[in-house]
Design an enzyme around this catalytic site. Structure first.
Site, PDB file in Angstrom:
ATOM      1  N   ASP A  26      16.091   3.158  -0.716  1.00 57.06           N
ATOM      2  CA  ASP A  26      16.472   2.981  -2.127  1.00 57.06           C
ATOM      3  C   ASP A  26      17.710   2.082  -2.178  1.00 57.06           C
ATOM      4  O   ASP A  26      18.638   2.269  -1.387  1.00 57.06           O
ATOM      5  CB  ASP A  26      16.769   4.369  -2.719  1.00 57.06           C
ATOM      6  N   ASP A 103      -1.123  -3.932  -0.686  1.00 54.52           N
ATOM      7  CA  ASP A 103      -2.172  -2.945  -0.907  1.00 54.52           C
ATOM      8  C   ASP A 103      -2.856  -3.300  -2.224  1.00 54.52           C
ATOM      9  O   ASP A 103      -2.182  -3.580  -3.212  1.00 54.52           O
ATOM     10  CB  ASP A 103      -1.496  -1.570  -1.038  1.00 54.52           C
ATOM     11  N   GLU A 271      -9.848  -0.154   3.982  1.00 54.45           N
ATOM     12  CA  GLU A 271      -9.936   1.302   4.131  1.00 54.45           C
ATOM     13  C   GLU A 271     -11.386   1.689   3.877  1.00 54.45           C
ATOM     14  O   GLU A 271     -11.856   1.646   2.740  1.00 54.45           O
ATOM     15  CB  GLU A 271      -9.017   2.004   3.128  1.00 54.45           C
ATOM     16  N   ASP A 334      -1.727   9.360   3.998  1.00 51.54           N
ATOM     17  CA  ASP A 334      -2.703  10.352   3.533  1.00 51.54           C
ATOM     18  C   ASP A 334      -2.893  11.492   4.530  1.00 51.54           C
ATOM     19  O   ASP A 334      -3.578  12.473   4.223  1.00 51.54           O
ATOM     20  CB  ASP A 334      -4.067   9.684   3.300  1.00 51.54           C
TER      21      ASP A 334
HETATM   22  C1  GLC Z   1      -6.675   5.672  -0.736  1.00 54.44           C
HETATM   23  C2  GLC Z   1      -5.176   5.799  -0.600  1.00 54.44           C
HETATM   24  C3  GLC Z   1      -4.773   7.128  -1.166  1.00 54.44           C
HETATM   25  C4  GLC Z   1      -5.175   7.179  -2.631  1.00 54.44           C
HETATM   26  C5  GLC Z   1      -6.653   6.861  -2.796  1.00 54.44           C
HETATM   27  C6  GLC Z   1      -6.992   6.576  -4.236  1.00 54.44           C
HETATM   28  O1  GLC Z   1      -7.356   6.604   0.016  1.00 54.44           O
HETATM   29  O2  GLC Z   1      -4.797   5.640   0.743  1.00 54.44           O
HETATM   30  O3  GLC Z   1      -3.397   7.359  -1.029  1.00 54.44           O
HETATM   31  O4  GLC Z   1      -4.899   8.439  -3.150  1.00 54.44           O
HETATM   32  O5  GLC Z   1      -7.030   5.724  -2.078  1.00 54.44           O
HETATM   33  O6  GLC Z   1      -6.584   5.292  -4.598  1.00 54.44           O
END
Ligand code: GLC
Length: 548
Positions: A26, A103, A271, A334
């Site tokens: 921060d 992301d 992912e 996660d």
């Molecule tokens: C992915 C992210 C997770 C999020 C989910 C919904 O799995 O890593 O943190 O809650 O997507 O966007």
């Protein structure tokens, strides 16, 4: 004619660092990490030796799912800073040869995104078909049994009398990727950020873009499918909601769209949740024209520190992925941190070093989740009132959510570990008093200094970065493998047990004729030469050796 050798892309085997922005540093005392905070830590990241930085979402968002619910894809949430801060971050990162990967959430938006507000305004709205709206079932209930973060993935809208679909929270409605206008609008987002200088994207839940058009029920099961159990609690096989073939059409189109942008192709990290390691292969694309690095979560799914279990995953990796670049992921935002999954408080430091030895010597591009380099451990909420992650609220107390792995970075033993001058958004793990960057920088035997050493090794030995991997033997406690490129083998021995173990190199033909020299070790070693290659491994000892 001399044909120039094709240079491997920068990201192949490169070391990545994941920054969970809320918890990293921060700069303005509001208790939430921000872009300026990251800028102030770039020198640290550069000396660590990492090459790519993946930053979790920083877009304007109601923060229901901490940034994974985006309401404007072209801006920065004020709590994280400004666009000028982002531009400065890119410039400062470039000066230090650090590549920024952002992301991006394409599967869904926030329910407060203008697209959804318009879509929800009525069944005749011009954007109605940008999301997935369906009539209730005959009994008035949800259209089918699909579940995700919530028990039902459908939420009723009283005004129009229809349900909308959301795999995640109800505040994260799924976009309708069958509508070409959605594709067009979302591809523009990638162009915008590439123009800002990012080098690639981590594509969130990229194999969830499509659902069955006929809305068939998912088959019900007694157990949560193995490959989902770390993040979900659904007792169904999501064959109609995850991993549909249509995902590939969009991913191919996306890659093609990006490859027109210039010489160096942006990196796509995906992912993808798939039942078996083999199912990752299609995500590279039949012409290697989809995702360059689909995340490989199979090592992080291993639930105990076990040479046998890790070897099983690596054997499959060799079988299906040996021709593809891959990733090594042990922790992320996660999952419970690997130290918490595999170690007790007492043996945490030894296990953290052992895991680091594995992380940096496998084939895949290693992903460091912030704080792993000092061996941070989870600090989960104790009572429901402390829970921030809505997943934790939904399934409390069986599942405490993801807060435990998202606590603020531990920079020093000062108040709030040097993370903030204000009051932190999530409580700190009190172990920061001993476990922090400052203390570990000063200690030559710290986890942090061991990380630096391994990262430097990975960068100087191309066998480690790009060589093939050969597993050795079937020892129940010691995981061992060779990494080789040309005649430059590196041998890795990992004792995954709390007992001493003898490694007998003479059992393995490729090792027997050589003398081996220690490149790195989790413990201090009595000798740095092993002529006969009989090694007495201490509990949790890891060794990296090269042919002398
Ligand atoms: C992915 C992210 C997770 C999020 C989910 C919904 O799995 O890593 O943190 O809650 O997507 O966007």
């Amino acid at each position: 004619m001399i044909v120039p050798l094709k240079q491997p892309p920068w990201w192949e085997g490169a070391v990545f660092y994941q920054i969970y922005i809320r918890s990293f540093q921060d700069s303005n005392g509001d208790g939430i990490g921000d872009l300026k905070g990251i800028i102030s830590r770039l020198d640290y990241l550069q000396t660590l030796g990492v090459e790519g930085l993946w930053i979790n979402p920083f877009y304007p968002s109601p923060q229901v799912d901490f940034g994974y619910d985006i309401m404007d894809y072209f801006d920065i949430d004020p709590q994280f800073g400004t666009m000028a801060d982002f531009e400065q971050l890119v410039r400062e990162a470039e000066k230090r040869q650090l590549k920024i990967i952002i992301d991006l959430v394409l599967n869904h938006t926030s329910d407060r995104h203008p697209f959804f507000i318009e879509s929800r305004s009525g069944s005749h709205s011009a954007k109605r078909d940008w999301y997935i709206w369906r009539e209730p079932a005959e009994n008035g209930g949800p259209p089918n049994n699909w579940a995700g973060f919530e028990k039902s993935s459908w939420t009723f809208d009283h005004k129009s009398g229809q349900y909308y679909y959301h795999f995640f929270y109800r505040q994260q409605p799924d976009l309708n990727w069958r509508n070409p206008a959605v594709k067009k609008a979302m591809f523009q987002v990638l162009d915008f950020w590439l123009d800002k200088g990012v080098k690639g994207f981590r594509l969130d839940t990229i194999n969830l873009l499509f659902e069955d058009e006929d809305l068939r029920d998912n088959p019900v099961t007694d157990e949560v499918p193995e490959y989902l159990k770390q993040v979900l609690s659904i007792k169904q096989l999501p064959i109609y909601t995850i991993n549909l073939p249509e995902n590939h059409h969009v991913i191919k189109a996306l890659r093609q769209h990006l490859s027109r942008k210039g010489d160096e192709e942006p990196l796509l990290i995906g992912e993808v949740f798939v039942p078996t390691l083999r199912d990752l292969v299609p995500y590279y694309g039949d012409q290697e024209d989809e995702i360059q690095l689909p995340f490989n979560f199979f090592l992080s799914n291993v639930d105990k520190l076990s040479a046998v279990s890790f070897r099983q995953v690596l054997a499959q990796d060799s079988e299906y992925l040996s021709h593809y670049p891959t990733t090594t992921v042990l922790s992320n935002h996660d999952l419970p941190r690997a130290t918490t999954r595999y170690a007790s408080e007492e043996n945490s430091e030894a296990v953290a070093k052992l895991l680091a030895t594995m992380l940096f010597t496998l084939r895949g591009a290693p992903f460091i989740y912030y704080g792993s380099e000092i061996g941070m451990r989870d600090y989960p909420p104790e009572i429901i009132d402390e829970v921030q992650d809505p997943r934790g609220k939904l399934d409390w107390p069986e599942y405490k959510g993801r807060d435990g792995a998202r606590t603020p970075m531990q920079w020093s033993d000062r108040k709030n570990a040097g993370f903030t001058k204000g009051s932190p958004w999530l409580k700190l793990n009190p172990d920061y008093v001993q476990r922090n960057v400052k203390a570990q920088l000063a200690n030559p035997n710290s986890i942090l200094n061991y990380y630096k050493k391994l990262i430097a090794l990975r960068q100087s030995w191309s066998s480690l970065r790009r060589g093939k991997l050969t597993l050795l033997g079937e020892d129940p406690a010691v995981l061992s493998y060779l990494r080789e490129q040309q005649d430059d083998p590196i041998l890795v021995l990992l004792n995954m047990s709390a007992e001493k173990n003898l490694f007998r190199g003479e059992n393995f033909e490729p090792l027997s004729q050589k003398t081996w020299k220690v490149l790195a070790s989790t413990h201090s070693v009595a000798t740095d030469n092993f002529p006969s290659l009989r090694v007495n491994l201490k509990p949790f000892e890891g060794l990296v050796l090269k042919k002398d």
